[in-house]
Design a protein around this motif. Sequence first.
Motif, short mmCIF file in Angstrom:
data_model
loop_
_atom_site.label_atom_id
_atom_site.label_comp_id
_atom_site.label_asym_id
_atom_site.label_seq_id
_atom_site.Cartn_x
_atom_site.Cartn_y
_atom_site.Cartn_z
N PRO A 1 0.82 -1.21 0.00
CA PRO A 1 0.00 0.00 0.00
C PRO A 1 0.85 1.26 0.00
O PRO A 1 1.94 1.29 0.56
N GLY A 2 0.35 2.29 -0.68
CA GLY A 2 1.10 3.53 -0.78
C GLY A 2 1.03 4.35 0.50
O GLY A 2 0.31 4.02 1.43
N ARG A 3 1.81 5.41 0.51
CA ARG A 3 1.88 6.28 1.67
C ARG A 3 0.81 7.39 1.56
O ARG A 3 0.62 7.98 0.50
N ILE A 4 0.12 7.63 2.69
CA ILE A 4 -0.90 8.68 2.71
C ILE A 4 -0.36 9.89 3.46
O ILE A 4 0.14 9.77 4.59
N THR A 5 -0.40 11.05 2.82
CA THR A 5 0.03 12.29 3.47
C THR A 5 -1.16 13.24 3.51
O THR A 5 -1.71 13.59 2.47
N ALA A 6 -1.58 13.60 4.73
CA ALA A 6 -2.72 14.52 4.87
C ALA A 6 -2.21 15.94 5.06
O ALA A 6 -1.25 16.17 5.80
N ILE A 7 -2.82 16.87 4.36
CA ILE A 7 -2.49 18.28 4.54
C ILE A 7 -3.67 18.86 5.32
O ILE A 7 -4.79 18.99 4.80
N PHE A 8 -3.42 19.18 6.57
CA PHE A 8 -4.51 19.54 7.49
C PHE A 8 -4.24 20.92 8.09
O PHE A 8 -3.09 21.36 8.20
N ALA A 9 -5.31 21.59 8.48
CA ALA A 9 -5.15 22.81 9.29
C ALA A 9 -6.36 22.93 10.19
O ALA A 9 -7.47 22.50 9.82
N ALA A 10 -6.16 23.48 11.37
CA ALA A 10 -7.27 23.62 12.30
C ALA A 10 -8.18 24.77 11.86
O ALA A 10 -9.30 24.89 12.34
N LYS A 11 -7.69 25.62 11.01
CA LYS A 11 -8.45 26.79 10.53
C LYS A 11 -8.40 26.84 9.00
O LYS A 11 -7.42 26.40 8.40
N GLY A 12 -9.44 27.40 8.38
CA GLY A 12 -9.48 27.46 6.91
C GLY A 12 -8.62 28.60 6.36
O GLY A 12 -8.19 29.49 7.08
N GLY A 13 -8.36 28.50 5.07
CA GLY A 13 -7.74 29.61 4.35
C GLY A 13 -6.26 29.84 4.61
O GLY A 13 -5.74 30.92 4.35
N VAL A 14 -5.55 28.80 5.10
CA VAL A 14 -4.14 29.03 5.45
C VAL A 14 -3.15 28.53 4.38
O VAL A 14 -1.94 28.70 4.53
N GLY A 15 -3.69 27.91 3.30
CA GLY A 15 -2.79 27.49 2.22
C GLY A 15 -2.75 25.99 1.97
O GLY A 15 -1.89 25.51 1.22
N LYS A 16 -3.70 25.23 2.56
CA LYS A 16 -3.68 23.76 2.39
C LYS A 16 -3.76 23.35 0.91
O LYS A 16 -3.02 22.48 0.47
N THR A 17 -4.67 24.00 0.17
CA THR A 17 -4.89 23.56 -1.21
C THR A 17 -3.71 23.90 -2.11
O THR A 17 -3.27 23.09 -2.93
N ILE A 18 -3.17 25.10 -1.91
CA ILE A 18 -1.99 25.49 -2.69
C ILE A 18 -0.83 24.52 -2.41
O ILE A 18 -0.15 24.05 -3.33
N ILE A 19 -0.66 24.18 -1.14
CA ILE A 19 0.45 23.28 -0.78
C ILE A 19 0.17 21.87 -1.31
O ILE A 19 1.04 21.23 -1.90
N SER A 20 -1.07 21.37 -1.13
CA SER A 20 -1.40 19.99 -1.57
C SER A 20 -1.18 19.81 -3.07
O SER A 20 -0.56 18.83 -3.50
N THR A 21 -1.72 20.75 -3.86
CA THR A 21 -1.63 20.58 -5.32
C THR A 21 -0.17 20.64 -5.77
O THR A 21 0.29 19.81 -6.55
N ASN A 22 0.56 21.60 -5.25
CA ASN A 22 1.97 21.73 -5.66
C ASN A 22 2.81 20.57 -5.14
O ASN A 22 3.73 20.11 -5.84
N LEU A 23 2.47 20.08 -3.94
CA LEU A 23 3.24 18.96 -3.39
C LEU A 23 3.02 17.70 -4.23
O LEU A 23 3.98 16.97 -4.55
N ALA A 24 1.77 17.45 -4.61
CA ALA A 24 1.48 16.26 -5.42
C ALA A 24 2.22 16.34 -6.76
O ALA A 24 2.86 15.37 -7.18
N VAL A 25 2.16 17.50 -7.40
CA VAL A 25 2.84 17.65 -8.70
C VAL A 25 4.36 17.54 -8.52
O VAL A 25 5.05 16.90 -9.32
#
Length: 381
Positions: free
Chosen positions: A140-164
């Motif tokens: 099984p592959g490795r799962i990396t969660a990009i989490f934040a306790a609050k919204g709008g801190v950059g999770k999506t920008i970091i997730s998309t760029n990290l995956a690419v």
Amino acid sequence: MQRPATTLILVVDNDPAVRDSISNLLTQAGYMVLQSETAEAASILITRQVPNLLVMNVALPGMDGYTFCRKLRQNPATQLLPIILQASQGDLTDKIAGFKAGANDYVTVPYAPEELLYRIKNLLSLTQKPATAQAQLSAPGRITAIFAAKGGVGKTIISTNLAVALRQISDKRVALMDADYSFGLVGANLNMSTTHNIMEIVSKIDDLDQDLFQSVMVHHISGIHILLSPFHPEEAELITGEHIKKVLHLLADNYDEVIVDCHGGYDDRTLEVLEAADTILIVIVPEIGPLMSTSRFMDLVIKLQLSPEKLKLILNRSDSKVGLEVADIERALKYKISYKLISGGRDVTISANRGIPLVTSAPNHPLSLGIKQIAEDLLKH
Ligand SMILES: Nc1ncnc2c1ncn2[C@@H]1O[C@H](COP(=O)(O)OP(=O)(O)OP(=O)(O)O)[C@@H](O)[C@H]1O
Ligand SMILES: [Mg+2]
């Protein structure tokens, strides 16, 4: 010969009558079909979503089919894309040129509709099955969660760029899951134009076959495969923690690296992600509100018995001069900051608006380099 309407075939031909007749044939056989008049137009469509197969005339205005075929073979995302070329000459030299350019099959006009259908069916069964077999054999592959306790801190920008970035620097099979079920923006940030999304899996969760799962994963030009969030926000409430647990199993069984872009806040679905994750990257910013929420989340980590070793803090916008130093933040959270990412300013907004990740459009931007560092560290373990 009926197929699920999830296998996408792109037909490239400058003659609208030929395009329509092939499209009708394929639609009746149960395939989803997109059409392009030129290789240039097809190239734009493929940037948005890599199809499962391409049927292309060799004689096109502008870039011809052979040249386009060669170009597709040079791109990691389309290196293995099944391609059937069609030409009006039956000349052996042309056929050889087609195979040399990287085509998998070649049909000469006129041909019987059944011939094209069987060639497509056989080619798809060859190219789709090995992935299934491979998935069942590998760990099984490795799962990396990009989490934040609050919204709008950059999770999506970091997730998309990290995956690419993971895909850029390795040959790993990388999946990106948009776990912001109501208002996910992964598709928008990567300029994906498709309605395939997690609901297709959720609605068949107890009766899911590998072909359906693979057809829901949207192929991005970077080579990563994406599981998008529901197209209709109101469907999000139908997704349960149990669904997410199964979806994560599927992803880890089929990919080497699974990046999960969590939604802001915490619920039982996020708990499933955090429990399944091998690494949890917690995004914080140097602002008192998000930091207080993170501090409360760190207390929750102990109650949830999540292993502290799998947590890593990313301080996003670390260069904002707002009077909070790294040492202050570490002291307040009682946790070390592993990564500092700078504020990318307009470049980040421009890249999101264009739908091109910063690690692709500006690979040497300090923010891209910071995210690539995280990718390199993940790959070391
Ligand atoms: N390091 C950065 N430099 C410049 N802009 C950034 C940076 N990080 C995030 N942003 C911008 O901040 C905004 C919020 O980022 P993003 O959508 O990634 O956050 P999020 O945590 O996923 O939000 P949500 O909780 O709403 O899903 C976006 O406009 C994004 O472009
Ligand atoms: Mg987000």
